[in-house]
Structure formats: structure tokens, C-alpha cells
Design a protein around this motif. Sequence first.
Motif, PDB file in Angstrom:
ATOM      1  N   GLU A  87       1.030  -1.198  -0.016  1.00  0.00           N
ATOM      2  CA  GLU A  87      -0.043  -0.035  -0.126  1.00  0.00           C
ATOM      3  C   GLU A  87       0.820   1.110  -0.106  1.00  0.00           C
ATOM      4  OE1 GLU A  87      -3.454   1.879   3.018  1.00  0.00           O
ATOM      5  OE2 GLU A  87      -1.564   0.862   3.682  1.00  0.00           O
ATOM      6  N   PHE A  88       0.560   2.321  -0.854  1.00  0.00           N
ATOM      7  CA  PHE A  88       1.233   3.551  -0.973  1.00  0.00           C
ATOM      8  C   PHE A  88       1.173   4.334   0.481  1.00  0.00           C
ATOM      9  CE2 PHE A  88       2.937   7.389  -2.634  1.00  0.00           C
ATOM     10  CZ  PHE A  88       2.132   8.160  -1.859  1.00  0.00           C
ATOM     11  N   VAL A  89       2.296   4.711   0.681  1.00  0.00           N
ATOM     12  CA  VAL A  89       2.118   5.720   2.046  1.00  0.00           C
ATOM     13  C   VAL A  89       2.501   7.023   1.776  1.00  0.00           C
ATOM     14  CG1 VAL A  89       3.273   5.995   4.285  1.00  0.00           C
ATOM     15  CG2 VAL A  89       2.689   3.764   3.417  1.00  0.00           C
ATOM     16  N   ALA A  90       3.494   7.423   1.065  1.00  0.00           N
ATOM     17  CA  ALA A  90       4.017   8.906   0.991  1.00  0.00           C
ATOM     18  C   ALA A  90       5.112   8.742  -0.019  1.00  0.00           C
ATOM     19  CB  ALA A  90       4.608   9.348   2.085  1.00  0.00           C
ATOM     20  N   VAL A  91       5.185   9.884  -0.774  1.00  0.00           N
ATOM     21  CA  VAL A  91       5.976  10.048  -1.736  1.00  0.00           C
ATOM     22  C   VAL A  91       6.676  11.553  -1.910  1.00  0.00           C
ATOM     23  CG1 VAL A  91       4.467  10.712  -3.656  1.00  0.00           C
ATOM     24  CG2 VAL A  91       6.760   9.881  -4.380  1.00  0.00           C
ATOM     25  N   VAL A  92       8.089  11.523  -2.237  1.00  0.00           N
ATOM     26  CA  VAL A  92       8.773  13.050  -2.241  1.00  0.00           C
ATOM     27  C   VAL A  92       9.400  13.097  -3.699  1.00  0.00           C
ATOM     28  CG1 VAL A  92      10.612  12.066  -1.171  1.00  0.00           C
ATOM     29  CG2 VAL A  92      10.170  14.556  -1.212  1.00  0.00           C
ATOM     30  N   ASN A  93       9.280  14.266  -4.305  1.00  0.00           N
ATOM     31  CA  ASN A  93       9.901  14.245  -5.583  1.00  0.00           C
ATOM     32  C   ASN A  93      11.477  14.455  -5.502  1.00  0.00           C
ATOM     33  OD1 ASN A  93      10.153  17.161  -4.849  1.00  0.00           O
ATOM     34  ND2 ASN A  93       9.245  18.039  -6.716  1.00  0.00           N
ATOM     35  N   TRP A  94      11.853  14.709  -6.675  1.00  0.00           N
ATOM     36  CA  TRP A  94      13.481  14.593  -6.756  1.00  0.00           C
ATOM     37  C   TRP A  94      14.140  15.792  -5.889  1.00  0.00           C
ATOM     38  CZ3 TRP A  94       9.887  15.004 -10.671  1.00  0.00           C
ATOM     39  CH2 TRP A  94       9.552  13.971 -11.429  1.00  0.00           C
ATOM     40  N   SER A  95      13.359  17.015  -5.742  1.00  0.00           N
ATOM     41  CA  SER A  95      13.978  18.125  -4.971  1.00  0.00           C
ATOM     42  C   SER A  95      13.488  18.242  -3.623  1.00  0.00           C
ATOM     43  CB  SER A  95      13.984  19.302  -5.895  1.00  0.00           C
ATOM     44  OG  SER A  95      12.777  19.743  -5.971  1.00  0.00           O
ATOM     45  N   ALA A  96      12.568  17.229  -3.370  1.00  0.00           N
ATOM     46  CA  ALA A  96      11.813  17.406  -1.725  1.00  0.00           C
ATOM     47  C   ALA A  96      11.160  18.816  -2.061  1.00  0.00           C
ATOM     48  CB  ALA A  96      13.124  17.463  -0.930  1.00  0.00           C
ATOM     49  N   SER A  97      10.484  19.400  -3.098  1.00  0.00           N
ATOM     50  CA  SER A  97       9.874  20.565  -3.356  1.00  0.00           C
ATOM     51  C   SER A  97       8.350  19.989  -3.093  1.00  0.00           C
ATOM     52  CB  SER A  97      10.023  21.341  -4.339  1.00  0.00           C
ATOM     53  OG  SER A  97       9.550  20.545  -5.659  1.00  0.00           O
ATOM     54  N   SER A  98       8.043  18.696  -3.512  1.00  0.00           N
ATOM     55  CA  SER A  98       6.692  18.252  -3.378  1.00  0.00           C
ATOM     56  C   SER A  98       6.589  16.725  -2.518  1.00  0.00           C
ATOM     57  CB  SER A  98       6.141  18.361  -4.810  1.00  0.00           C
ATOM     58  OG  SER A  98       6.069  19.408  -5.291  1.00  0.00           O
ATOM     59  N   THR A  99       5.449  16.814  -1.923  1.00  0.00           N
ATOM     60  CA  THR A  99       5.184  15.612  -1.345  1.00  0.00           C
ATOM     61  C   THR A  99       3.537  15.299  -1.521  1.00  0.00           C
ATOM     62  OG1 THR A  99       4.760  16.523   0.675  1.00  0.00           O
ATOM     63  CG2 THR A  99       6.980  16.004   0.480  1.00  0.00           C
ATOM     64  N   TYR A 100       3.340  13.909  -1.466  1.00  0.00           N
ATOM     65  CA  TYR A 100       2.329  13.564  -1.423  1.00  0.00           C
ATOM     66  C   TYR A 100       1.729  12.217  -0.638  1.00  0.00           C
ATOM     67  CZ  TYR A 100      -2.266  11.791  -3.550  1.00  0.00           C
ATOM     68  OH  TYR A 100      -3.600  11.382  -3.788  1.00  0.00           O
ATOM     69  N   TYR A 101       0.679  12.149   0.130  1.00  0.00           N
ATOM     70  CA  TYR A 101       0.429  11.181   1.241  1.00  0.00           C
ATOM     71  C   TYR A 101      -0.980  10.541   1.159  1.00  0.00           C
ATOM     72  CZ  TYR A 101       3.848  13.691   3.876  1.00  0.00           C
ATOM     73  OH  TYR A 101       5.386  14.648   4.190  1.00  0.00           O
ATOM     74  N   GLU A 102      -1.043   9.385   1.353  1.00  0.00           N
ATOM     75  CA  GLU A 102      -2.052   8.616   1.544  1.00  0.00           C
ATOM     76  C   GLU A 102      -3.006   8.950   2.541  1.00  0.00           C
ATOM     77  OE1 GLU A 102      -5.069   5.763   2.823  1.00  0.00           O
ATOM     78  OE2 GLU A 102      -3.144   6.068   4.127  1.00  0.00           O
ATOM     79  N   ASP A 103      -4.233   9.205   2.305  1.00  0.00           N
ATOM     80  CA  ASP A 103      -5.053   9.917   3.088  1.00  0.00           C
ATOM     81  C   ASP A 103      -4.957   9.558   4.785  1.00  0.00           C
ATOM     82  OD1 ASP A 103      -8.211  10.095   0.884  1.00  0.00           O
ATOM     83  OD2 ASP A 103      -6.293  11.272   1.132  1.00  0.00           O
ATOM     84  N   SER A 104      -4.839   8.369   4.909  1.00  0.00           N
ATOM     85  CA  SER A 104      -5.120   7.861   6.302  1.00  0.00           C
ATOM     86  C   SER A 104      -3.751   8.322   7.043  1.00  0.00           C
ATOM     87  CB  SER A 104      -5.094   6.274   6.366  1.00  0.00           C
ATOM     88  OG  SER A 104      -3.862   5.707   6.089  1.00  0.00           O
TER      89      SER A 104
END
Length: 122
Positions: free
Chosen positions: A45-62
Motif C-alpha cells: 500500500e502506498f504511504v508517501a512520496v517525495v519528488n526529486w528536489s523535495a519540493s513536493s510531497t504526497y500522502y495516502e489519506d490515512s
Amino acid sequence: VQLQASGGGSVQAGGSLRLSCAASGRAFSNYVMAWFRRTPGKEREFVAVVNWSASSTYYEDSVKGRFTISRDNAKNTVNLQMNSLKPEDTAVYYCAAGRTWNGIRADDYDYWGQGTQVTVSS
């Protein structure tokens, strides 16, 4: 790229853990970095991701508001700070490297660490 995850353990509900993933090999900054988790009998299950430069992140809702993903390209590391842990966060956590920003599927990632166990007791 080779990935080595660490930092798992056992905590009580409401506690915190910090997972780390050290990368070696090809240029770390070329990869989007993510954390996934898996419980017995379920798919990763996906939890979180950060882009190459750490300028963007995205999280699973929970995990929004409780987990924070970060990376340090100078040290070739990606971290997952987990606060306010819940029993349902119990899983084996994996770090992963890929080239697709915001990928939430395991197939979006090319390289995987070995996994680290997180156990949260109530």
C-alpha cells in the motif's frame, strides 16, 4: 540503486518512529522516493512520496497530518517521520525509488529496500 531501510520497531499507540532509507549506486537525486507498507495477505500500500528536489510531497489519506516524508540528496537518504501511530499502521514498511512523480502503484517503482517492521500496540 540499492536501498537499505532501517528504524522500525515496536511502539504503543500514540507514539512515534522515524524510518530511514539509505541509497547507494546511481544518482539518488534522479529518483522519486516513496514509502509503501504491507500487512499479511494484502498488497503493498502506498504511504508517501517525495519528488526529486523535495519540493513536493504526497500522502495516502490515512497518514496525512501524522507522517512526514523528507529526503536529503547530499546524504542519499529518505526518511519517514511517523507520529500519532495507530495499531492499523502496523506493517512492514518499504522504501522505493522510481522515475514517475506521484506514482502510487508499486509498479511505478523500480528499486526496493528490504523492508522494516513497524508494530503499534493498543
